[in-house]
Design a protein around this motif. Structure first.
Motif, PDB file in Angstrom:
ATOM      1  N   ARG A 218      46.391  43.896  34.411  1.00  0.00           N
ATOM      2  CA  ARG A 218      45.712  43.490  33.031  1.00  0.00           C
ATOM      3  C   ARG A 218      44.110  43.921  33.359  1.00  0.00           C
TER       4      ARG A 218
ATOM      5  N   ASP B 273      40.845  42.619  33.221  1.00  0.00           N
ATOM      6  CA  ASP B 273      40.305  41.410  33.351  1.00  0.00           C
ATOM      7  C   ASP B 273      38.747  41.169  33.414  1.00  0.00           C
TER       8      ASP B 273
ATOM      9  N   ARG C 275      36.893  38.651  33.313  1.00  0.00           N
ATOM     10  CA  ARG C 275      36.255  37.680  33.714  1.00  0.00           C
ATOM     11  C   ARG C 275      35.563  38.088  34.973  1.00  0.00           C
TER      12      ARG C 275
ATOM     13  N   THR D 171      41.274  37.799  24.763  1.00  0.00           N
ATOM     14  CA  THR D 171      41.118  38.631  26.058  1.00  0.00           C
ATOM     15  C   THR D 171      39.469  39.171  26.332  1.00  0.00           C
TER      16      THR D 171
ATOM     17  N   GLY E 287      41.727  42.126  40.835  1.00  0.00           N
ATOM     18  CA  GLY E 287      41.678  42.410  39.392  1.00  0.00           C
ATOM     19  C   GLY E 287      40.767  43.637  39.149  1.00  0.00           C
TER      20      GLY E 287
ATOM     21  N   PRO F 122      39.923  38.418  41.632  1.00  0.00           N
ATOM     22  CA  PRO F 122      39.955  37.670  40.360  1.00  0.00           C
ATOM     23  C   PRO F 122      39.743  36.276  40.411  1.00  0.00           C
TER      24      PRO F 122
ATOM     25  N   GLU G 120      46.132  34.236  35.595  1.00  0.00           N
ATOM     26  CA  GLU G 120      46.163  35.649  35.021  1.00  0.00           C
ATOM     27  C   GLU G 120      45.471  35.640  33.649  1.00  0.00           C
ATOM     28  N   PRO G 121      44.520  36.848  33.338  1.00  0.00           N
ATOM     29  CA  PRO G 121      44.108  36.937  32.191  1.00  0.00           C
ATOM     30  C   PRO G 121      45.001  37.179  31.036  1.00  0.00           C
TER      31      PRO G 121
END
Length: 318
Positions: free
Chosen positions: A112, A114, A116, A192, A259, A294, A298-299
């Motif tokens: 994904r 990510d 963040r 997202t 991530g 990460p 999960e994102p």
């Protein structure tokens, strides 16, 4: 299901600029053709089609990995009469199976983007070496930024954001691709994207007027590694190779439990792409990325188009 069609379906998970997914696949009895979808090119962000082509290269590598452990032969630009046919992919039973791709295949659905912030724990040297090797296998190069280069990279990201947000065409394009209808299966939804927080390098603001709803986490990317994928020359083949390399690096990072997030904005304007070139030992900067440990959980996944919109069967079996 036909192996080639199944590979095209799994490759739908590939990341792309603004999640435009600017490709289509044509399934022939003996090969898979990757075509550029020019209707999904971003005129303001990507007038040359470079990032569209890189995105297609990511999807191409995803399809190669999806065929594992079978071996595949890739031809870039196989039809001189039709430059929108970017690649062909054939199974090669006469070649040894590619068992090394199995771990990457399992990573396709887990990967994904990510946005963040990543944790303070640094990425191990062994993992960085594996990312560099994965990139080199696709005939591109990965320059991992030294600590003292990160501030220059951050300034490039700030400058890219300022230049782009001052352009009304960019703002309109950004609004279009961050406010897609639910049925479109594309774009970058607010769920997202993250609000701005202090971090080593700012990430692209996908919601400059508010609306980002993904918690950015409590860290600040202190342990993240930043890198630039570059090629020896520029041009369509190099862009495809850069996309394949980006896919290989992202999947290798995912398989290692990290991530990741592509960073294309620093190469989208001429002044900032020039800054990226100046940070390299040689060559042409194509796309950057961030990898790290990460935050928990999960994102959310970004949407994907349905296979029927992207994959078709060849009407001419030749």
């Amino acid at each position: 299901m036909n192996m080639l069609r199944a590979a095209a379906e799994l490759a739908l998970a590939a990341p792309s600029i603004f999640n435009t997914q600017p490709w289509t696949w044509v399934v022939h009895p003996d090969r898979l053709l990757l075509r550029a979808d020019r209707q999904r090119q971003l005129p303001a962000v990507d007038p040359s089609g470079r990032l569209l082509t890189i995105s297609c290269g990511v999807a191409l590598h995803h399809a190669v990995v999806a065929l594992a452990p079978a071996a595949a032969e890739v031809r870039l630009m196989p039809d001189p009469a039709d430059p929108d046919v970017l690649a062909s992919l054939r199974l090669r039973p006469d070649r040894p199976p590619d068992d090394s791709a199995l771990a990457l295949r399992a990573a396709i659905k887990r990967r994904r983007t990510d946005r963040r912030a990543f944790a303070r724990v640094p990425v191990s040297t062994d993992t960085v070496d594996a990312l560099i090797a994965a990139c080199e296998q696709q005939q591109a190069h990965l320059h991992v930024l030294a600590w003292h280069q990160t501030s220059q990279f951050a300034l490039a990201a700030v400058r890219a954001g300022a230049l782009q947000l001052s352009d009304p065409d960019y703002r309109a394009e950004l609004a279009d691709w961050t406010h897609r209808p639910p049925w479109s299966g594309d774009g970058v939804p607010a769920s997202t994207t993250v609000p701005a927080i202090p971090r080593r390098v700012p990430v692209r603001d996908f919601a400059p007027f508010g609306g980002a709803s993904l918690p950015p986490g409590i860290d600040n990317d202190l342990g993240a590694s930043y890198a630039v994928i570059y090629t020896n020359v520029d041009g369509v083949r190099a862009w495809l190779r850069a996309g394949m390399a980006l896919s290989a690096v992202l999947l290798t990072a995912t398989a290692a439990g990290l991530g990741s997030a592509p960073i294309s904005d620093v190469t989208e304007t001429f002044p900032t792409r020039t800054l990226m070139d100046d940070m390299l030992p040689a060559g042409c900067a194509q796309v950057a990325l961030r990898v790290g440990h990460p935050a928990p959980g999960e994102p959310p996944a970004t949407p994907r188009r349905v296979p029927a919109e992207v994959i078709s069967e060849a009407t001419d079996p030749r």
